[in-house]
Design a protein around this motif. Structure first.
Motif, PDB file in Angstrom:
ATOM      1  N   GLU A  22       0.810  -1.219   0.000  1.00 36.90           N
ATOM      2  CA  GLU A  22       0.000   0.000   0.000  1.00 36.90           C
ATOM      3  C   GLU A  22       0.842   1.267   0.000  1.00 36.90           C
ATOM      4  OE1 GLU A  22      -3.437   0.143  -0.133  1.00 36.90           O
ATOM      5  OE2 GLU A  22      -3.174  -1.982  -0.621  1.00 36.90           O
ATOM      6  N   HIS A  23       2.061   1.163   0.534  1.00 38.52           N
ATOM      7  CA  HIS A  23       2.899   2.362   0.659  1.00 38.52           C
ATOM      8  C   HIS A  23       4.357   1.942   0.789  1.00 38.52           C
ATOM      9  CE1 HIS A  23       4.078   6.438   1.692  1.00 38.52           C
ATOM     10  NE2 HIS A  23       4.703   5.984   2.764  1.00 38.52           N
ATOM     11  N   VAL A  24       5.232   2.715   0.182  1.00 37.61           N
ATOM     12  CA  VAL A  24       6.671   2.503   0.335  1.00 37.61           C
ATOM     13  C   VAL A  24       7.290   3.771   0.894  1.00 37.61           C
ATOM     14  CG1 VAL A  24       8.858   2.122  -0.865  1.00 37.61           C
ATOM     15  CG2 VAL A  24       6.853   0.787  -1.508  1.00 37.61           C
ATOM     16  N   ASP A  25       7.919   3.638   2.041  1.00 38.21           N
ATOM     17  CA  ASP A  25       8.643   4.740   2.680  1.00 38.21           C
ATOM     18  C   ASP A  25      10.126   4.404   2.580  1.00 38.21           C
ATOM     19  OD1 ASP A  25       9.678   6.752   4.200  1.00 38.21           O
ATOM     20  OD2 ASP A  25       8.764   6.119   6.088  1.00 38.21           O
ATOM     21  N   HIS A  26      10.736   4.776   1.450  1.00 39.62           N
ATOM     22  CA  HIS A  26      12.122   4.371   1.251  1.00 39.62           C
ATOM     23  C   HIS A  26      13.063   5.124   2.175  1.00 39.62           C
ATOM     24  CE1 HIS A  26      15.490   2.510  -0.681  1.00 39.62           C
ATOM     25  NE2 HIS A  26      16.035   3.695  -0.973  1.00 39.62           N
ATOM     26  N   ALA A  27      12.661   6.285   2.611  1.00 37.52           N
ATOM     27  CA  ALA A  27      13.516   7.014   3.546  1.00 37.52           C
ATOM     28  C   ALA A  27      13.791   6.174   4.786  1.00 37.52           C
ATOM     29  CB  ALA A  27      12.852   8.339   3.929  1.00 37.52           C
ATOM     30  N   ASN A  28      12.795   5.380   5.192  1.00 35.81           N
ATOM     31  CA  ASN A  28      12.960   4.498   6.354  1.00 35.81           C
ATOM     32  C   ASN A  28      13.056   3.026   5.956  1.00 35.81           C
ATOM     33  OD1 ASN A  28      12.741   6.506   8.521  1.00 35.81           O
ATOM     34  ND2 ASN A  28      10.653   6.776   7.757  1.00 35.81           N
ATOM     35  N   LYS A  29      13.131   2.767   4.638  1.00 34.57           N
ATOM     36  CA  LYS A  29      13.249   1.405   4.096  1.00 34.57           C
ATOM     37  C   LYS A  29      12.190   0.471   4.689  1.00 34.57           C
ATOM     38  CE  LYS A  29      18.016   1.577   2.571  1.00 34.57           C
ATOM     39  NZ  LYS A  29      19.319   0.888   2.499  1.00 34.57           N
ATOM     40  N   THR A  30      10.941   0.906   4.534  1.00 31.05           N
ATOM     41  CA  THR A  30       9.813   0.127   5.036  1.00 31.05           C
ATOM     42  C   THR A  30       8.665   0.195   4.031  1.00 31.05           C
ATOM     43  OG1 THR A  30      10.406   0.615   7.321  1.00 31.05           O
ATOM     44  CG2 THR A  30       8.188  -0.194   6.930  1.00 31.05           C
ATOM     45  N   ALA A  31       8.037  -0.953   3.795  1.00 30.99           N
ATOM     46  CA  ALA A  31       6.847  -1.022   2.938  1.00 30.99           C
ATOM     47  C   ALA A  31       5.665  -1.443   3.801  1.00 30.99           C
ATOM     48  CB  ALA A  31       7.055  -2.009   1.810  1.00 30.99           C
ATOM     49  N   THR A  32       4.529  -0.815   3.583  1.00 30.50           N
ATOM     50  CA  THR A  32       3.302  -1.205   4.287  1.00 30.50           C
ATOM     51  C   THR A  32       2.559  -2.212   3.431  1.00 30.50           C
ATOM     52  OG1 THR A  32       3.140   0.983   5.323  1.00 30.50           O
ATOM     53  CG2 THR A  32       1.153  -0.392   5.305  1.00 30.50           C
ATOM     54  N   VAL A  33       2.357  -3.409   3.971  1.00 32.73           N
ATOM     55  CA  VAL A  33       1.736  -4.503   3.240  1.00 32.73           C
ATOM     56  C   VAL A  33       0.347  -4.785   3.800  1.00 32.73           C
ATOM     57  CG1 VAL A  33       1.901  -6.944   2.608  1.00 32.73           C
ATOM     58  CG2 VAL A  33       3.977  -5.543   2.745  1.00 32.73           C
ATOM     59  N   GLU A  34      -0.648  -4.897   2.901  1.00 31.01           N
ATOM     60  CA  GLU A  34      -1.990  -5.305   3.302  1.00 31.01           C
ATOM     61  C   GLU A  34      -2.233  -6.726   2.813  1.00 31.01           C
ATOM     62  OE1 GLU A  34      -6.735  -4.167   2.813  1.00 31.01           O
ATOM     63  OE2 GLU A  34      -5.190  -2.764   2.116  1.00 31.01           O
ATOM     64  N   LEU A  35      -2.487  -7.642   3.744  1.00 31.84           N
ATOM     65  CA  LEU A  35      -2.734  -9.032   3.394  1.00 31.84           C
ATOM     66  C   LEU A  35      -4.148  -9.203   2.868  1.00 31.84           C
ATOM     67  CD1 LEU A  35      -1.038 -10.680   6.506  1.00 31.84           C
ATOM     68  CD2 LEU A  35      -0.050 -10.219   4.261  1.00 31.84           C
ATOM     69  N   ILE A  36      -4.426 -10.349   2.236  1.00 31.69           N
ATOM     70  CA  ILE A  36      -5.735 -10.558   1.627  1.00 31.69           C
ATOM     71  C   ILE A  36      -6.855 -10.579   2.661  1.00 31.69           C
ATOM     72  CG2 ILE A  36      -4.869 -11.721  -0.423  1.00 31.69           C
ATOM     73  CD1 ILE A  36      -5.477 -14.379   0.892  1.00 31.69           C
ATOM     74  N   GLY A  37      -6.502 -10.829   3.922  1.00 32.83           N
ATOM     75  CA  GLY A  37      -7.512 -10.819   4.978  1.00 32.83           C
ATOM     76  C   GLY A  37      -7.798  -9.437   5.528  1.00 32.83           C
ATOM     77  N   GLY A  38      -7.062  -8.416   5.052  1.00 28.62           N
ATOM     78  CA  GLY A  38      -7.281  -7.047   5.507  1.00 28.62           C
ATOM     79  C   GLY A  38      -6.261  -6.559   6.507  1.00 28.62           C
ATOM     80  N   GLU A  39      -5.482  -7.439   7.059  1.00 31.52           N
ATOM     81  CA  GLU A  39      -4.465  -7.055   8.046  1.00 31.52           C
ATOM     82  C   GLU A  39      -3.320  -6.315   7.364  1.00 31.52           C
ATOM     83  OE1 GLU A  39      -1.121  -9.322  10.863  1.00 31.52           O
ATOM     84  OE2 GLU A  39      -2.683 -10.459   9.815  1.00 31.52           O
ATOM     85  N   THR A  40      -2.790  -5.285   8.015  1.00 38.20           N
ATOM     86  CA  THR A  40      -1.645  -4.552   7.492  1.00 38.20           C
ATOM     87  C   THR A  40      -0.474  -4.642   8.466  1.00 38.20           C
ATOM     88  OG1 THR A  40      -2.351  -2.459   8.486  1.00 38.20           O
ATOM     89  CG2 THR A  40      -3.125  -2.924   6.253  1.00 38.20           C
ATOM     90  N   TYR A  41       0.730  -4.584   7.924  1.00 35.64           N
ATOM     91  CA  TYR A  41       1.915  -4.627   8.776  1.00 35.64           C
ATOM     92  C   TYR A  41       3.086  -3.997   8.023  1.00 35.64           C
ATOM     93  CZ  TYR A  41       4.028  -8.373   6.008  1.00 35.64           C
ATOM     94  OH  TYR A  41       4.592  -9.097   4.990  1.00 35.64           O
ATOM     95  N   PRO A  42       4.110  -3.513   8.729  1.00 31.68           N
ATOM     96  CA  PRO A  42       5.287  -2.938   8.077  1.00 31.68           C
ATOM     97  C   PRO A  42       6.282  -4.033   7.690  1.00 31.68           C
ATOM     98  CG  PRO A  42       5.453  -2.633  10.439  1.00 31.68           C
ATOM     99  CD  PRO A  42       4.122  -3.289  10.195  1.00 31.68           C
ATOM    100  N   GLU A  43       6.791  -3.978   6.476  1.00 35.86           N
ATOM    101  CA  GLU A  43       7.781  -4.937   5.982  1.00 35.86           C
ATOM    102  C   GLU A  43       9.100  -4.196   5.753  1.00 35.86           C
ATOM    103  OE1 GLU A  43       9.460  -8.407   4.898  1.00 35.86           O
ATOM    104  OE2 GLU A  43       7.298  -8.361   5.259  1.00 35.86           O
ATOM    105  N   PRO A  44      10.090  -4.379   6.632  1.00 38.06           N
ATOM    106  CA  PRO A  44      11.375  -3.704   6.444  1.00 38.06           C
ATOM    107  C   PRO A  44      12.205  -4.386   5.349  1.00 38.06           C
ATOM    108  CG  PRO A  44      11.450  -5.102   8.384  1.00 38.06           C
ATOM    109  CD  PRO A  44      10.039  -5.170   7.867  1.00 38.06           C
ATOM    110  N   TYR A  45      13.088  -3.631   4.731  1.00 41.35           N
ATOM    111  CA  TYR A  45      13.934  -4.189   3.671  1.00 41.35           C
ATOM    112  C   TYR A  45      15.253  -3.431   3.634  1.00 41.35           C
ATOM    113  CZ  TYR A  45      12.377  -0.075   1.034  1.00 41.35           C
ATOM    114  OH  TYR A  45      12.111   1.220   0.641  1.00 41.35           O
ATOM    115  N   ASP A  46      16.224  -4.016   2.958  1.00 38.60           N
ATOM    116  CA  ASP A  46      17.506  -3.354   2.699  1.00 38.60           C
ATOM    117  C   ASP A  46      17.630  -2.984   1.223  1.00 38.60           C
ATOM    118  OD1 ASP A  46      18.636  -3.686   5.399  1.00 38.60           O
ATOM    119  OD2 ASP A  46      18.606  -5.818   4.912  1.00 38.60           O
TER     120      ASP A  46
END
Length: 443
Positions: free
Chosen positions: A84-108
């Protein structure tokens, strides 16, 4: 005392051509413990879109034009959801699962390849009645719909309903529109032999294209041949014509034509995924990610992109600024992209993407096609064979290749299967009908 470092976290947004082929190459080339790969995709599979017209016509089983991500990417983590959103400044993507739950996904390291969506216009009635042609679900639904229209026309006693059911309008003269129309018309023409009161001449197939030519990828000569071939089959090709309205399935064209049609298929181009607007990454005026020839996002180290959503410089054509949005480029870009990620991890130099466009092939129905490959123009059966051979070579996994070849081989010995399974789009209809009587008895 030794210190351990955690593996680099690679996040791939999108499981289409670029996402799947990038992940495939990474899981082969990465060393154990060097990096982890996570793929986020709304569907649990990748669709090989060039075979959608054949799937719609019944030449290939729909399940064989999709590739399950989990089975071909066992070393990757697959997340069925949307970014749903990518915040590259903090290297985090907001992921919405098919059930509606959202969570932050960190990356390098990040690969942004959500692909494209249908480019629609604010035409009255289009959103209510139009059918797209980008997914396997749409291909199945369109096949069922066309066969249902033949059933309707054969059963009704009302001439207006019959004419309405037997009129099919396709908007867009690119690959998707021409191939889908040609394959479905071919299928419907064959199906007419099973209806005592419908002949191919009773059907009306119309292709509407706003520009003065169709299939520009195969060249002007092959484009003209395609128009002539379609018209020879009785298909009404309208060039320099636009769809003005489709309210209540009443189609109005810019040349003044008005008609009622039960089928309106929209294939008039694509645009980059709107997901890109929810990032802090640089976009061009068409909504694409600005990329370098190394496929890194311009000015953003550690982020790569390719495919339909990327503006990638075309080093082979100085006069043309970017590579075209084709599967041919996407698959090859994915290989370079994956290699450059591995090079980045190992502090090696990255290489630039450079591929001269080899040409194009298109199917016009069973045993019919057009092709222009390395300047050589081909039509008819040879072009159709080239189309099948090329795309079969590009389908991922030997499993899928063998299944498709088996279906083609069986088709040489047996007749087409002409059956509508439209009820699968409403699987609870029969159960609801059965329970209706129970409600009346208890009510």
């Amino acid at each position: 005392m030794t210190t351990s470092t955690r593996p680099e976290r690679i996040l791939i947004v999108g499981g289409g051509y670029v996402g799947l082929y990038t992940a495939l190459r990474l899981q082969r080339k990465l060393k154990t413990g060097e990096a982890t790969v996570t793929v986020v995709e709304p569907q649990s599979y990748m669709t090989y879109q060039p075979f959608l017209p054949e799937a719609a016509a019944g030449a290939i089983s729909p399940r064989h034009v999709v590739v399950p991500l989990r089975s071909v990417l066992p070393k990757c983590r697959i997340v069925t959801g949307t970014v749903e959103h990518v915040d590259h400044a903090n290297k985090t993507a907001t992921v919405e699962l098919i059930g509606g739950e959202t969570y932050p996904e960190p990356y390098d390291l990040l690969v942004v390849a959500p692909g494209s969506v249908a480019r629609t216009l604010p035409i009255p009635g289009l959103a209510e009645w139009g059918i797209g042609f980008k997914t396997v679900e749409e291909a199945i639904a369109l096949r069922n719909h066309v066969l249902e229209q033949l059933d309707t026309a054969s059963s009704t006693r009302d001439p207006s309903i019959r004419d309405h059911a037997l009129t099919f309008v396709f908007v867009g003269g690119g690959y998707a529109g021409v191939e889908a129309l040609a394959e479905l018309e071919d299928m419907a023409r064959y199906a007419c032999r099973y209806y005592h009161n419908i002949t191919p001449a009773d059907m009306r197939w119309i292709l509407v294209e706003a520009s003065p030519r169709i299939l520009p990828e195969v060249g002007e000569d092959m484009g003209r041949y395609t128009v002539a071939e379609l018209r020879r089959r009785g298909i009404d090709v309208r060039l320099n014509t636009r769809l003005e309205s489709a309210v209540d399935r009443h189609v109005v064209l810019s040349d003044g034509t008005e008609l009622d049609a039960s089928t309106l298929v929209w294939t008039a181009g694509v645009k980059p995924s709107p997901m890109l607007l929810s990032t802090d990454l640089p976009l061009d005026d068409k909504g694409r990610l600005r990329a370098r020839a190394t496929l890194e996002v311009d000015g953003v180290p550690g982020v790569w992109t390719a495919g339909d959503c990327a503006a990638v410089p075309d080093l082979t054509k100085p006069g043309e600024e970017f590579t075209g949005p084709s599967a041919q480029h996407a698959v090859r870009q994915a290989r370079v992209l994956a290699d450059n990620i591995v090079a980045r991890l190992r502090r090696q130099p990255q290489r630039q993407y450079r591929h001269k466009y080899a040409g194009s092939v298109a199917s016009l129905g069973l045993h019919k096609g057009v092709a222009q490959v390395y300047g050589i123009k081909t039509k008819g059966l040879p072009a159709w064979f080239m189309h099948r051979t090329y795309h079969l070579s590009r389908v991922p996994t030997v499993n899928r290749k063998m299944r498709i070849m088996a279906e083609w081989t069986l088709a040489l010995m047996f007749r087409r299967e002409i059956v509508s399974l439209g009820s699968i789009e409403h699987p609870r209809a029969e159960f609801e009908y059965a329970t209706r009587g129970d409600r009346r008895r208890t009510g």
